[in-house]
Design an enzyme around this catalytic site. Structure first.
Site, PDB file in Angstrom:
ATOM      1  N   HIS A   1      43.606  71.217-102.853  1.00 14.89           N
ATOM      2  CA  HIS A   1      42.168  71.466-102.833  1.00 14.89           C
ATOM      3  C   HIS A   1      41.829  72.951-102.942  1.00 14.89           C
ATOM      4  CE1 HIS A   1      37.989  70.451-102.183  1.00 14.89           C
ATOM      5  NE2 HIS A   1      38.290  69.193-101.936  1.00 14.89           N
TER       6      HIS A   1
ATOM      7  N   ASP B   1      39.085  70.810-107.072  1.00 16.82           N
ATOM      8  CA  ASP B   1      37.998  70.216-106.289  1.00 16.82           C
ATOM      9  C   ASP B   1      37.965  68.701-106.491  1.00 16.82           C
ATOM     10  OD1 ASP B   1      37.251  72.725-105.389  1.00 16.82           O
ATOM     11  OD2 ASP B   1      35.903  73.059-107.093  1.00 16.82           O
TER      12      ASP B   1
END
Length: 437
Positions: free
Chosen positions: A410, A414
């Site tokens: 992450h 995204d």
């Protein structure tokens, strides 16, 4: 002329190796290409062949020693050759030779080693004596010209005369100390070895089975380290998406006869590798690696496939999957799998990957969270194909459904990007003819 034998470098990324075990003993005659020892690297165990013929004059680094590549581990030369010049160059002696033997009990006087320092014994006799921990100096040979035979080793019984003191190997000495054993109670043929102490310790253990402790080493130790690092480095999220594999199964069925003609195996893994390579070109920020604060976006997709072995997990990768045909990917993947199972994987095949697949479908797993293979940014878990009731055009029908489990870093990927990438993979798998567009 005597020569230093150094720790080999089995791949571009190898910096050190651990000597798992020596296959030869000092004094053995060796032909070029004979196996000297087994060497463990981060993920592989390799047999090290002798680069020259001669006699093994000295083992510099013993079993279990971790040595930097190109540092000396042994000396091979002519019988009785003077190696003092090589040793004076700062070469460290082996562990066994630096630890002085201890004296335990009086048994019999050790015969002097034959003039010239070489014992006349058959290779099998030397090997058997080493396994039994018997000093060949104690045995009288009955073979040709006094050569020690296998029967001589098997028939050897320590004399009961006073005068000879048994020596103890450093490993046996430490084991005895840890177990609180009196070494005078340990039986040994001239020299007490690890196996002698281990046998006595086993006799003293109660009938009740005790917990087994295993020290991690080699591949398993590396896997534990890498998984812990990946878990702490990457803030990861796993995304799961179902895929209807009806078209995928039909696509494989149509291609399989042609692959069979070429002597090639076609699996769903091969097709998914090709699909992922295509999708990675469309989403280049996923085909990357992150080291410290530097993100590298790779121009080609090097797809790794996790292979489960008894000793651990290997992830060799097929380079440039995006430029290769499905048949090329299938051939290279099956070659990598065969090499992994036979223990002949090339170190360079284990590095440079940009994306990894791991398939647990064969075990009935329907969803899981695979751990990212650092420094890659994502890994795709492939789950079981399950016949499932689904609604199509208002009708309930049975379709072969399969979940895809994508774990993404992450820090770079995204949620929307991960979802789009997984959706694109699903589109290709549900309509494989898109690969031709």
């Amino acid at each position: 002329m005597a020569q230093l034998i150094v720790m080999p470098k089995f791949g571009l990324t190898m910096t050190e190796g651990t000597i798992a075990s020596w296959n030869v003993a000092v004094g053995d005659s060796i032909a070029e290409g004979d196996i000297l020892c087994e060497i463990e690297t981060d993920k592989l165990t390799n047999e090290f062949e002798s680069p020259k013929a001669g006699v093994l004059l000295k083992i510099i680094e013993g079993d279990g020693a971790t040595v930097t590549c190109l540092e000396p581990i042994a000396i091979i030369g002519a019988a009785n050759e003077d190696i003092s010049a090589l040793l004076s160059g700062g070469t460290a002696p082996s562990v066994d030779e630096t630890a002085p033997p201890i004296e335990v009990s009086v048994i019999s006087e050790t015969p002097e080693k034959p003039a010239g320092g070489r014992i006349n014994a058959s290779p099998m006799a030397k090997k058997l004596a080493k396994e039994k921990g018997i000093d060949l100096c104690l045995i009288t040979g009955t073979g040709n010209k006094g050569s020690i035979t296998v029967d001589d080793v098997n028939n050897y019984t320590p004399a009961g005369d006073v005068g000879k003191k048994i020596t103890v190997s450093p490993v046996a000495q430490k084991m005895a100390a840890d177990a609180g054993l009196d070494l005078s109670t340990v039986a040994g043929d001239g020299r007490i070895m690890k196996k002698d102490v281990a046998a006595l310790v086993a006799d003293q253990v109660s009938v009740e089975k005790l917990p087994e402790t295993i020290r991690l080493k080699g591949m398993r130790k590396t896997i534990a380290k890498r998984m812990s690092e990946s878990w702490s480095i990457s803030p990861r999220v796993t995304y799961t998406r179902p895929v209807d594999t009806t078209a995928l199964k039909a696509f494989r069925s149509r291609l399989k006869p042609e692959f069979d003609k070429r002597g090639l195996k076609l699996t769903f893994n091969h097709i998914i590798m090709k699909v992922c390579a295509q999708a990675l070109l469309e989403y280049p920020h996923i085909n990357g690696s992150l080291v410290d604060d530097t993100l590298t976006l790779h121009p080609h997709a090097h797809i790794g496939l996790a292979i489960g072995l008894d000793s651990g997990l290997l992830v060799p990768n097929v380079k440039n999957c995006d430029t290769k045909s499905l048949s090329q990917i299938a051939a290279e993947t099956e070659k990598l799998i065969a090499e992994a199972k036979s223990g002949t994987t090339n170190m360079d095949d284990l590095v440079g990957g940009t994306f990894t697949l791991t398939n647990l479908g064969a075990y009935g797993i329907t969803a899981f969270s695979p751990i990212i293979n650092q420094p890659e940014l994502a890994i795709l878990g492939i789950d079981a194909m399950i016949d499932t009731p689904v609604v199509v055009d208002g009708q309930i029908i049975i379709r072969p459904m399969m979940n895809l489990s994508l774990t993404a870093d992450h820090r770079i990927i995204d949620g929307v990007l991960a979802a789009q990438f997984l959706q694109r993979i699903g589109e290709y798998l549900e309509n494989p003819s898109l690969l031709l567009v």
